[in-house]
Every structure is written in structure tokens, then in C-alpha cells.
Design an enzyme around this catalytic site. Structure first.
Site, PDB file in Angstrom:
ATOM      1  N   VAL A 275     -62.111  24.927  12.080  1.00 49.57           N
ATOM      2  CA  VAL A 275     -62.716  26.222  11.779  1.00 49.57           C
ATOM      3  C   VAL A 275     -62.315  26.590  10.348  1.00 49.57           C
ATOM      4  O   VAL A 275     -61.140  26.493   9.990  1.00 49.57           O
ATOM      5  CB  VAL A 275     -62.212  27.316  12.756  1.00 49.57           C
ATOM      6  CG1 VAL A 275     -62.765  28.679  12.379  1.00 49.57           C
ATOM      7  CG2 VAL A 275     -62.572  26.978  14.192  1.00 49.57           C
TER       8      VAL A 275
ATOM      9  N   PHE B 149     -58.789  21.882   4.107  1.00 49.84           N
ATOM     10  CA  PHE B 149     -58.216  22.851   5.043  1.00 49.84           C
ATOM     11  C   PHE B 149     -58.420  22.476   6.502  1.00 49.84           C
ATOM     12  O   PHE B 149     -57.676  22.926   7.365  1.00 49.84           O
ATOM     13  CB  PHE B 149     -58.723  24.274   4.770  1.00 49.84           C
ATOM     14  CG  PHE B 149     -60.213  24.406   4.640  1.00 49.84           C
ATOM     15  CD1 PHE B 149     -61.043  24.438   5.744  1.00 49.84           C
ATOM     16  CD2 PHE B 149     -60.782  24.525   3.376  1.00 49.84           C
ATOM     17  CE1 PHE B 149     -62.410  24.584   5.614  1.00 49.84           C
ATOM     18  CE2 PHE B 149     -62.153  24.673   3.228  1.00 49.84           C
ATOM     19  CZ  PHE B 149     -62.969  24.699   4.359  1.00 49.84           C
TER      20      PHE B 149
ATOM     21  N   GLY C 112     -55.449  20.938   8.815  1.00 49.13           N
ATOM     22  CA  GLY C 112     -54.468  21.720   9.549  1.00 49.13           C
ATOM     23  C   GLY C 112     -55.035  22.947  10.231  1.00 49.13           C
ATOM     24  O   GLY C 112     -54.315  23.675  10.902  1.00 49.13           O
ATOM     25  N   HIS C 113     -56.342  23.187  10.097  1.00 50.21           N
ATOM     26  CA  HIS C 113     -56.941  24.423  10.646  1.00 50.21           C
ATOM     27  C   HIS C 113     -58.248  24.127  11.348  1.00 50.21           C
ATOM     28  O   HIS C 113     -59.307  24.384  10.792  1.00 50.21           O
ATOM     29  CB  HIS C 113     -57.179  25.422   9.524  1.00 50.21           C
ATOM     30  CG  HIS C 113     -57.388  26.820   9.978  1.00 50.21           C
ATOM     31  ND1 HIS C 113     -58.616  27.340  10.288  1.00 50.21           N
ATOM     32  CD2 HIS C 113     -56.506  27.826  10.184  1.00 50.21           C
ATOM     33  CE1 HIS C 113     -58.498  28.606  10.639  1.00 50.21           C
ATOM     34  NE2 HIS C 113     -57.216  28.918  10.574  1.00 50.21           N
ATOM     35  N   PHE C 114     -58.312  23.697  12.426  1.00 46.19           N
ATOM     36  CA  PHE C 114     -57.311  23.134  13.338  1.00 46.19           C
ATOM     37  C   PHE C 114     -57.742  21.711  13.611  1.00 46.19           C
ATOM     38  O   PHE C 114     -58.941  21.500  13.794  1.00 46.19           O
ATOM     39  CB  PHE C 114     -57.261  23.926  14.639  1.00 46.19           C
ATOM     40  CG  PHE C 114     -56.958  25.394  14.424  1.00 46.19           C
ATOM     41  CD1 PHE C 114     -55.645  25.817  14.246  1.00 46.19           C
ATOM     42  CD2 PHE C 114     -57.964  26.341  14.377  1.00 46.19           C
ATOM     43  CE1 PHE C 114     -55.358  27.165  14.074  1.00 46.19           C
ATOM     44  CE2 PHE C 114     -57.683  27.683  14.193  1.00 46.19           C
ATOM     45  CZ  PHE C 114     -56.391  28.105  14.041  1.00 46.19           C
TER      46      PHE C 114
END
Length: 141
Positions: A54, A44, A47-49
Site C-alpha cells: 500500500v 517503499f 517495507g509497506h507492507f
């Protein structure tokens, strides 16, 4: 204490969606504690971020739900069943969870009748609360 392999014998989640590394305490049908080591390699974070990684809050809630599922599904009469989300209430995110954090997860089952139940979850990092939530679940086949 339950390791990842033992957790996978109780709940059906698998990589990349198994969000609990260990269960450190469990009282069948009442409560469970565990943790997730949050690493920079988590899918994750791509893409986050990308510039400011986070852990998504919904995944913290999912990790708590998985710990709660262990508390319920470890009971002999619930073995082989599934625990589904039926509701999320009073959810608050208080701090960010970042790579390198150890996310401690604790869920207390506050009500369970038949196949429906409710639990209170608290996630902490270094003793500080990062998330609190009330989870409603349904047990299915």
C-alpha cells in the site's frame, strides 16, 4: 505537458523521492495537475507492507505537494527557489493506493502572499478520491 526531465528543471526532487511522472496541466501560480504511475518496484513497497503493498499516505500528500510546487516554482520570479511544507490540514485518506494504480494529482493554489501560500490537493485513482488535503507552504532560497 511536462515530462519527468522538465519537472526536474523546476523542482529539486530526485529518485527515489520524485513522486510525479508527468504534469498534464499547469496555470502558473494558480493550479497544476499531474500523475504518478505506481509500480510494484517502488522502494517503499519493500517495507509497506511486503505481503500487502500500500502506498504510504504521507507519500500521496508529498506527491500532491510536488505538483503544487510545480505550480508555484514554474513562475519566472520563483525559478531556483524551494517550496517547503509549512503545514498540513484537513487531510483525509479515503482509499488505498496499490501497485498498478495511476495516481492523479491536482492542486489549486487558494492563497499566496509573499513567500507563504496555501493549496487544496485532491488525489484520485480511477476517478475515485483517495486523498484530500490542505497544504501550507513557504518559498525559500
Amino acid at each position: 505537458m511536462l515530462d519527468t526531465q522538465q519537472i526536474k528543471e523546476i523542482i529539486p526532487h530526485r529518485y527515489p523521492f520524485l513522486l510525479v511522472d508527468r504534469i498534464t496541466e499547469v496555470e502558473e501560480g494558480k493550479r497544476a495537475k499531474g500523475y504518478k504511475n505506481v509500480t510494484a518496484n517502488e522502494e517503499f513497497f519493500n517495507g509497506h507492507f511486503p505481503q500487502y503493498p500500500v502506498m504510504p499516505g504521507v507519500l500521496i500528500v508529498e506527491a500532491l505537494a510536488q505538483v503544487g510546487a510545480v505550480a508555484m516554482l514554474i513562475k519566472e520570479e520563483n525559478r531556483g527557489r524551494l517550496a517547503f511544507f509549512a503545514g498540513i490540514d484537513n487531510c483525509r485518506f479515503k482509499k488505498q493506493v496499490k501497485p498498478g494504480d495511476q495516481l492523479h494529482l491536482e492542486v489549486e493554489i487558494i492563497r499566496a502572499r509573499g513567500t507563504i501560500g496555501r493549496g487544496k490537493g485532491v488525489a484520485t485513482v480511477d476517478g475515485e478520491v483517495v486523498c484530500e488535503v490542505e497544504l501550507t507552504f513557504a518559498l525559500g532560497e
